[in-house]
Design a protein around this motif. Sequence first.
Motif, short mmCIF file in Angstrom:
data_model
loop_
_atom_site.label_atom_id
_atom_site.label_comp_id
_atom_site.label_asym_id
_atom_site.label_seq_id
_atom_site.Cartn_x
_atom_site.Cartn_y
_atom_site.Cartn_z
N GLN A 5 2.00 5.75 8.67
CA GLN A 5 2.25 4.87 7.46
C GLN A 5 1.92 5.74 6.00
O GLN A 5 1.37 6.88 6.07
CB GLN A 5 1.47 3.88 7.47
CG GLN A 5 1.61 2.89 8.79
CD GLN A 5 0.65 1.85 8.99
OE1 GLN A 5 0.78 0.52 8.10
NE2 GLN A 5 -0.32 1.81 9.46
N GLU A 6 2.55 5.11 5.02
CA GLU A 6 2.54 6.00 3.74
C GLU A 6 0.94 6.40 3.24
O GLU A 6 0.65 7.37 2.94
CB GLU A 6 3.03 4.95 2.66
CG GLU A 6 4.42 5.15 2.50
CD GLU A 6 5.09 4.07 3.20
OE1 GLU A 6 4.40 3.36 4.23
OE2 GLU A 6 6.30 3.62 3.15
N HIS A 7 0.05 5.53 3.44
CA HIS A 7 -1.52 5.68 3.29
C HIS A 7 -1.98 6.87 4.13
O HIS A 7 -3.16 7.25 3.85
CB HIS A 7 -2.33 4.72 3.19
CG HIS A 7 -2.49 3.87 4.51
ND1 HIS A 7 -1.41 2.65 4.95
CD2 HIS A 7 -3.53 4.07 5.46
CE1 HIS A 7 -2.07 2.60 6.40
NE2 HIS A 7 -3.19 3.00 6.63
N GLU A 8 -1.40 6.99 5.24
CA GLU A 8 -2.00 7.77 6.37
C GLU A 8 -1.32 9.31 5.79
O GLU A 8 -1.88 10.33 6.75
CB GLU A 8 -1.65 7.49 7.89
CG GLU A 8 -2.25 6.04 7.96
CD GLU A 8 -1.78 5.64 9.53
OE1 GLU A 8 -2.63 5.13 10.15
OE2 GLU A 8 -0.44 5.80 9.62
N PHE A 9 -0.49 9.49 5.18
CA PHE A 9 0.26 10.72 5.15
C PHE A 9 -0.71 11.80 4.28
O PHE A 9 -1.54 11.47 3.59
CB PHE A 9 1.47 10.56 4.46
CG PHE A 9 2.35 11.84 4.03
CD1 PHE A 9 3.07 12.00 5.12
CD2 PHE A 9 2.26 12.68 2.90
CE1 PHE A 9 4.23 13.25 4.97
CE2 PHE A 9 3.00 13.86 2.90
CZ PHE A 9 4.07 14.03 4.01
N PRO A 10 -0.98 13.15 4.61
CA PRO A 10 -1.79 14.15 4.41
C PRO A 10 -1.43 14.61 2.87
O PRO A 10 -1.02 15.80 2.78
CB PRO A 10 -1.65 15.20 5.55
CG PRO A 10 -0.47 14.98 5.91
CD PRO A 10 0.13 13.56 6.03
N TYR A 11 -1.35 13.66 2.09
CA TYR A 11 -1.11 14.11 0.57
C TYR A 11 -1.88 15.31 -0.10
O TYR A 11 -1.23 16.39 -0.48
CB TYR A 11 -1.11 12.99 -0.37
CG TYR A 11 -0.51 11.84 -0.03
CD1 TYR A 11 0.88 11.71 -0.66
CD2 TYR A 11 -0.71 10.70 0.74
CE1 TYR A 11 1.86 10.73 -0.60
CE2 TYR A 11 0.03 9.81 1.10
CZ TYR A 11 1.38 9.35 0.32
OH TYR A 11 2.04 8.48 0.61
N ASP A 12 -3.01 15.15 0.27
CA ASP A 12 -3.88 16.56 -0.27
C ASP A 12 -3.72 17.80 0.21
O ASP A 12 -3.67 18.73 -0.30
CB ASP A 12 -5.46 16.07 0.09
CG ASP A 12 -5.90 14.97 -0.92
OD1 ASP A 12 -5.21 14.36 -1.96
OD2 ASP A 12 -7.02 14.30 -0.49
N ALA A 13 -3.30 17.81 1.60
CA ALA A 13 -2.91 19.03 2.21
C ALA A 13 -1.64 19.61 1.60
O ALA A 13 -1.60 20.77 1.31
CB ALA A 13 -2.85 18.80 3.79
N PHE A 14 -0.67 18.92 1.33
CA PHE A 14 0.62 19.20 0.87
C PHE A 14 0.16 19.60 -0.59
O PHE A 14 0.93 20.68 -1.26
CB PHE A 14 1.76 18.42 0.73
CG PHE A 14 2.18 18.27 2.19
CD1 PHE A 14 3.23 19.17 2.62
CD2 PHE A 14 1.93 17.13 3.05
CE1 PHE A 14 3.81 19.32 3.85
CE2 PHE A 14 2.57 17.22 4.32
CZ PHE A 14 3.30 18.21 4.72
#
Length: 265
Positions: A40-49
């Motif tokens: 889901q959107e909130h589980e996406f690894p934003y910080d890693a990208f």
Amino acid sequence: MRLSFATWNVNSVRLRMPQIQAFLAQTEIDILCLQEIKCQEHEFPYDAFRALGFEHIHVAGQKGWHGVAIVSKVPFESGDLLPFCRRGEARAQAIRVDNVDIWNFYIPAGGDVPDRTTNDKFDHKLEFYERLCTHLAQRNRDHPLLICGDLNIAPGEFDVWSHRQMLRVVSHTPLEIEAFGNFMACGDFHDPFRVAYPEPQKIFTWWSYRASDYRASNRGLRLDHVLLNPALMARVANLTAKIHDDVRGWTQPSDHVPAQVTFEI
């Protein structure tokens, strides 16, 4: 403006993050389109990208299944939800970069039986293509468009390990080949990979996990595509394309590999 662009079905973005980081560390990519992110959107690894320089992120997620995402080093505008999946699954998204529309798709695989009347998954797949063609027919053809993703059809004789045997297997059946041909005609799309890898050279972007050595068996399919419409082709120069098939041999890989195009606008 130079853009280096890749599409990759990662088969779980969180599980495959080490491979994604390794690929991006060794490959100059500005925009990465992902499919089958399985979160889901909130589980996406934003910080890693973001740590890799991809500050601009658009995610269309779903619990446990499907899902698409675009991560970019260049700013973009997010587009409207594309109305091609009748089930409302997270399979399509759109952005705009420098007045170029980019559509990222994870088209349904279609199940095991190539029959629309007895297999709803197969009907769903073909209807996705039909809706896409209807939309393309109504769209302004003068507006640049790039379509990419796991389109789940290997359309040509040299996009499969065995044309004769695969004609009975979903992904390369006559109905799917016809649907893909209609889709290509609807958008008058250019396929840069068949310029970079001319027929009769076989090119694949997917290999089954069933083979212990994917190169030895080499029973692959080209399911992942990047396509450019004429309005975009009129704006680009120095277009190149590459399939990173070595990634399939990495530790704990996806069954798909990245497909990259680079061009100047």
